[in-house]
Scaffold this active site. Structure first.
Site, PDB file in Angstrom:
ATOM      1  CG  HIS A  83      46.437 -17.569  19.430  1.00  0.00           C
ATOM      2  ND1 HIS A  83      46.469 -17.470  17.964  1.00  0.00           N
ATOM      3  CD2 HIS A  83      46.134 -16.351  19.623  1.00  0.00           C
ATOM      4  CE1 HIS A  83      46.056 -16.457  17.661  1.00  0.00           C
ATOM      5  NE2 HIS A  83      46.090 -15.588  18.578  1.00  0.00           N
ATOM      6  CG  ASP A 162      38.156 -15.511  12.214  1.00  0.00           C
ATOM      7  OD1 ASP A 162      37.476 -14.492  12.870  1.00  0.00           O
ATOM      8  OD2 ASP A 162      39.538 -15.363  12.045  1.00  0.00           O
ATOM      9  NE  ARG A 169      36.763  -7.953  14.094  1.00  0.00           N
ATOM     10  CZ  ARG A 169      37.765  -8.675  14.877  1.00  0.00           C
ATOM     11  NH1 ARG A 169      37.897 -10.026  14.604  1.00  0.00           N
ATOM     12  NH2 ARG A 169      38.366  -8.303  15.886  1.00  0.00           N
ATOM     13  CB  SER A 184      38.352 -13.599  15.830  1.00  0.00           C
ATOM     14  OG  SER A 184      39.385 -13.816  14.832  1.00  0.00           O
ATOM     15  CE  LYS A 188      41.284 -17.197  13.945  1.00  0.00           C
ATOM     16  NZ  LYS A 188      41.809 -16.059  13.338  1.00  0.00           N
TER      17      LYS A 188
END
Ligand code: URA
Length: 432
Positions: A83, A162, A169, A184, A188
């Site tokens: 990520h 999320d 947000r 967050s 995931k």
């Protein structure tokens, strides 16, 4: 049963929320039982007062279990994902995933779309004619077993909390918070049933985290969450003060990714891709030296390129783009920006170039906008490079004049030339 007002007051006053209360909040908000205004108030209190380690663990766990958790036990290989916190020209996932898969490690990659000035892996992949980033769960497992790599978007049922909280947000100024960002991202990733996770935390003007200290805190927080969950994490801090590689856009970044898989990519993209591929193999349990030689062999033998071709075909795309990248969309209209003086490149600003990309149509100004796969930039210079007056700095591929002019107005201050030599950037700042 808890009182939401009481929980908001506790957080406002710097008191700790207990685990059961956090579970209740996430469950009830996901079920539409807590109104947006109350959750936004709590989120703002979190932005100001942070979370304790116990609160963060409970919040992340509650998010992770707000929907389905993948079960990839039928895939008989180690599973590792990567990520990135997002940047400009950041196409690393695209060559990386097939390289790692060609080395025998499964990559169930779930990526995102461009956000603000940053690009998104899904948008880039969808510039390949026919390529789909939504596949059904049975095809997911089959493709992961057969080819070793799947590159898709988040499913609707994975971490629904999320999706809702992130949208709230975004609309309430509560994105920039280390506990909220880490919970967050990690909820995931931990829902993907992984044996290891590589995190690329970007630092600099084109990143979420503008300073090294903030990026380090975010990387450490996410690594700790992974460790607490039993998922090993390797986090890199990498530079995002200038765009990565020579292209910014969508189809042009696919062309550059194919170059990397052929062993002809730009130096910075190649260096990061290889470093991350080795680290992912080590996370999957491979020995460090073997990981290095396996990655080199996957590229030099063409195995990684073949894996990319099979991945494109399996997800409905035109595999002919590998041999003939001119099959990717292009507008055929270019404008070259030249250096107005000689000197050294002191700044090639990732944020400005990212914003100009959105103006050109390569990204979205609003969530519902479509991206234009063909438009974008070729960046001809790196920070520290000497330039002569009249030398090309940027080539803009554009579709319409109005968008071009709007992009050019942002690009005016993006590249700075000085008389004094300037050091090149440090690409990999640290590994945690
Ligand atoms: N990316 C995410 O998925 N979540 C955040 O909060 C920020 C970036």
């Amino acid at each position: 049963m808890y009182s939401m007002v009481e929980q908001i007051r506790r957080k406002r006053d710097g008191l700790e929320l207990d685990t059961d209360a956090i579970r209740w909040i996430i469950r009830e908000y996901t079920a539409d039982e807590i109104p947006d205004y109350q959750l936004s108030s709590l989120l703002m209190a979190i932005v100001f007062n942070g979370m304790t380690t116990d609160e963060l663990a409970a919040w992340t766990d509650a998010m992770l279990h707000s929907g389905d958790v993948l079960d990839l036990s039928s895939v008989d290989k180690a599973k590792v994902d990567k990520h990135s916190t997002g940047g400009v020209g950041d196409k690393i996932s695209i060559p990386l995933a097939p390289i790692v898969a060609a080395c025998g490690v499964a990559v169930p990659m779930m990526s995102g779309r461009g956000l603000g000035h940053t690009g998104g892996t899904l948008d880039k992949l969808e510039s390949i004619p026919g390529f789909t980033t939504q596949i059904d769960p049975s095809a997911f497992d089959r493709q992961l077993t057969d080819i070793g790599v799947v590159m898709v978007g988040q499913t609707e049922r994975l971490v629904p909390a999320d999706r809702r909280i992130y949208a709230l947000r975004d609309a309430t100024g509560t994105v920039p918070s280390v506990p909220l960002i880490s919970s967050s991202i990690m909820s995931k990733k931990l829902a993907e049933d992984l044996d290891g996770l590589l995190l690329d935390v970007k630092v600099g003007s084109g990143a979420f985290m503008k300073t090294e200290a903030d990026a380090r805190t975010l990387a450490q927080t996410m690594s700790d969450l992974g460790a607490a969950h039993g998922t090993p994490v390797t986090a890199f801090l990498t530079d995002m003060s200038q765009p990565l590689g020579a292209t910014v856009g969508n189809a042009n970044e696919i062309r550059e990714s194919i170059d990397v898989l052929r062993g002809n990519g730009p130096q910075d993209v190649t260096e990061l891709t290889i470093a991350f591929a080795r680290a992912m193999l080590v996370l999957a349990g491979h020995d460090g030296e073997r990981a290095a030689s396996d990655v080199d062999a996957a590229i030099s033998s063409g195995a990684a390129l073949t894996t990319m071709e099979r991945l494109i075909e399996a997800q409905g795309g035109d595999p002919g783009v590998i041999e003939d990248p001119s099959r990717l969309p292009s507008t055929g209209q270019h404008r070259v920006i030249e250096a107005d003086r000689s000197g050294f490149i002191a700044r090639c600003d990732a944020y400005d170039i990212g914003v100009a990309g959105v103006r050109l149509g390569a990204g979205r100004a609003k969530k519902e906008d479509d991206v234009d796969p063909a438009v974008g930039f070729t960046v001809h210079v790196d920070v520290g490079a000497p330039v002569d007056a009249g030398q090309p700095l940027l080539t803009v591929e554009y579709r319409d004049d109005e968008r071009l002019e709007s992009a050019l107005s942002v690009l005016k201050g993006a590249i700075e030339i000085t008389d004094e030599p300037v050091p090149a950037r440090t690409l990999i700042i640290d590994t945690i």
